[in-house]
Scaffold this motif. Structure first.
Motif, PDB file in Angstrom:
ATOM      1  N   LEU A  94      21.329  -8.921   8.452  1.00 11.77           N
ATOM      2  CA  LEU A  94      20.956  -7.924   9.454  1.00 11.77           C
ATOM      3  C   LEU A  94      20.109  -8.570  10.543  1.00 11.77           C
ATOM      4  O   LEU A  94      19.317  -9.473  10.266  1.00 11.77           O
ATOM      5  CB  LEU A  94      20.218  -6.767   8.783  1.00 11.77           C
ATOM      6  N   PRO A  95      20.251  -8.096  11.773  1.00  9.20           N
ATOM      7  CA  PRO A  95      19.623  -8.778  12.906  1.00  9.20           C
ATOM      8  C   PRO A  95      18.096  -8.710  12.949  1.00  9.20           C
ATOM      9  O   PRO A  95      17.464  -9.585  13.503  1.00  9.20           O
ATOM     10  CB  PRO A  95      20.237  -8.086  14.125  1.00  9.20           C
ATOM     11  N   ILE A 124      24.138  -2.788   3.588  1.00  9.27           N
ATOM     12  CA  ILE A 124      24.263  -3.798   4.638  1.00  9.27           C
ATOM     13  C   ILE A 124      25.610  -3.654   5.346  1.00  9.27           C
ATOM     14  O   ILE A 124      25.678  -3.660   6.579  1.00  9.27           O
ATOM     15  CB  ILE A 124      24.093  -5.216   4.057  1.00  9.27           C
ATOM     16  N   SER A 125      26.671  -3.520   4.571  1.00  9.84           N
ATOM     17  CA  SER A 125      28.004  -3.358   5.169  1.00  9.84           C
ATOM     18  C   SER A 125      28.056  -2.130   6.059  1.00  9.84           C
ATOM     19  O   SER A 125      28.612  -2.183   7.164  1.00  9.84           O
ATOM     20  CB  SER A 125      29.069  -3.244   4.075  1.00  9.84           C
ATOM     21  N   GLN A 141      28.367   0.127  11.447  1.00  7.56           N
ATOM     22  CA  GLN A 141      27.860   1.108  12.406  1.00  7.56           C
ATOM     23  C   GLN A 141      27.585   0.480  13.767  1.00  7.56           C
ATOM     24  O   GLN A 141      27.703   1.149  14.787  1.00  7.56           O
ATOM     25  CB  GLN A 141      26.575   1.759  11.885  1.00  7.56           C
ATOM     26  N   LYS A 142      27.247  -0.787  13.779  1.00  3.25           N
ATOM     27  CA  LYS A 142      26.967  -1.454  15.052  1.00  3.25           C
ATOM     28  C   LYS A 142      28.207  -1.494  15.935  1.00  3.25           C
ATOM     29  O   LYS A 142      28.098  -1.539  17.153  1.00  3.25           O
ATOM     30  CB  LYS A 142      26.488  -2.887  14.810  1.00  3.25           C
ATOM     31  N   TYR A 143      29.387  -1.489  15.318  1.00  2.00           N
ATOM     32  CA  TYR A 143      30.624  -1.657  16.078  1.00  2.00           C
ATOM     33  C   TYR A 143      31.486  -0.399  16.063  1.00  2.00           C
ATOM     34  O   TYR A 143      32.618  -0.430  16.478  1.00  2.00           O
ATOM     35  CB  TYR A 143      31.410  -2.853  15.537  1.00  2.00           C
ATOM     36  N   GLU A 164      15.487  -3.665  10.052  1.00  2.00           N
ATOM     37  CA  GLU A 164      16.751  -3.171   9.484  1.00  2.00           C
ATOM     38  C   GLU A 164      16.909  -3.633   8.040  1.00  2.00           C
ATOM     39  O   GLU A 164      17.386  -2.883   7.191  1.00  2.00           O
ATOM     40  CB  GLU A 164      17.940  -3.649  10.319  1.00  2.00           C
ATOM     41  N   ALA A 165      16.538  -4.880   7.771  1.00  2.00           N
ATOM     42  CA  ALA A 165      16.627  -5.410   6.405  1.00  2.00           C
ATOM     43  C   ALA A 165      15.711  -4.617   5.483  1.00  2.00           C
ATOM     44  O   ALA A 165      16.104  -4.240   4.370  1.00  2.00           O
ATOM     45  CB  ALA A 165      16.260  -6.893   6.385  1.00  2.00           C
TER      46      ALA A 165
END
Length: 189
Positions: free
Chosen positions: A24-25, A66-67, A72-74, A29-30
């Motif tokens: 995760l960026p 995580i997946s 969700q980001k895309y 978020e992590a």
């Protein structure tokens, strides 16, 4: 259950956070993904939970968290109704009511074999974290999150050639690390 959850949290929070930070960026978020995973632990029926299987359960849930965050980001923005539809059953079970791969309770294994597996993965974890960030992220998405190559390429914005190069480098470096820290040690005993 709360006492068991506290013990499990103390034992597994740091390894889960390291794993989540690979993918995760941001640290926030992590931490959120790890917290969501630990919250799922508190929602379990204490009679159906085997603390000996905590690692499998927690990392299975964490992989899904995580997946979900990466997808969700895309994905197109969610509607208001979809954003608040976070039912634990949807995380644990498919549409037919069967366990989702990676979160089903594992069958009992030989305690000696389990000890050896735990020792092996205690070596694998630092080896993966010694990898450069990009190969580590690609390798763990493929091997730990079980993402397909196309999904990894689109999620990370890399080409297929870059994907294969990262996988090759990661495997070679992991092989060297494991030989130095596991296989050579095993022969010495």
């Amino acid at each position: 259950m709360h006492r068991i959850a506290a013990d499990i949290t103390q034992q597994w929070r740091s390894p889960m956070l390291r794993f989540a930070q690979l993918h995760l960026p941001s640290r926030e978020e992590a931490e959120d993904a790890v917290q969501d995973t630990l919250t799922a632990l508190l929602l379990l029926d204490p009679d159906s939970f085997d603390p000996a299987q905590a690692k499998s359960y927690l990392f299975g849930i964490l992989r899904n968290k995580i997946s979900d965050r990466l997808r969700q980001k895309y994905r197109a923005p969610l509607s208001y109704d979809e954003a608040f539809n976070d039912d634990l059953d949807q995380v644990l079970f498919d549409k037919r009511g069967h366990w989702v791969d990676g979160v089903a309770p594992a069958s009992w294994v030989n305690p000696q074999q389990q000890l050896q597996n735990d020792q092996f993965f205690s070596i694998v974890d630092p080896c993966v974290h010694k990898l450069p960030a990009k190969p580590a992220r690609v390798f763990s998405m493929k091997e730990f999150l079980e993402c397909e190559a196309d999904e990894i390429c689109s999620t990370l914005g890399i080409t297929k050639a870059d994907y294969w190069q990262c996988m090759s480098r990661a495997r070679k470096q992991l092989q060297l690390c494991l030989h130095q820290n596991w296989f050579d040690q095993e022969r010495a005993t």
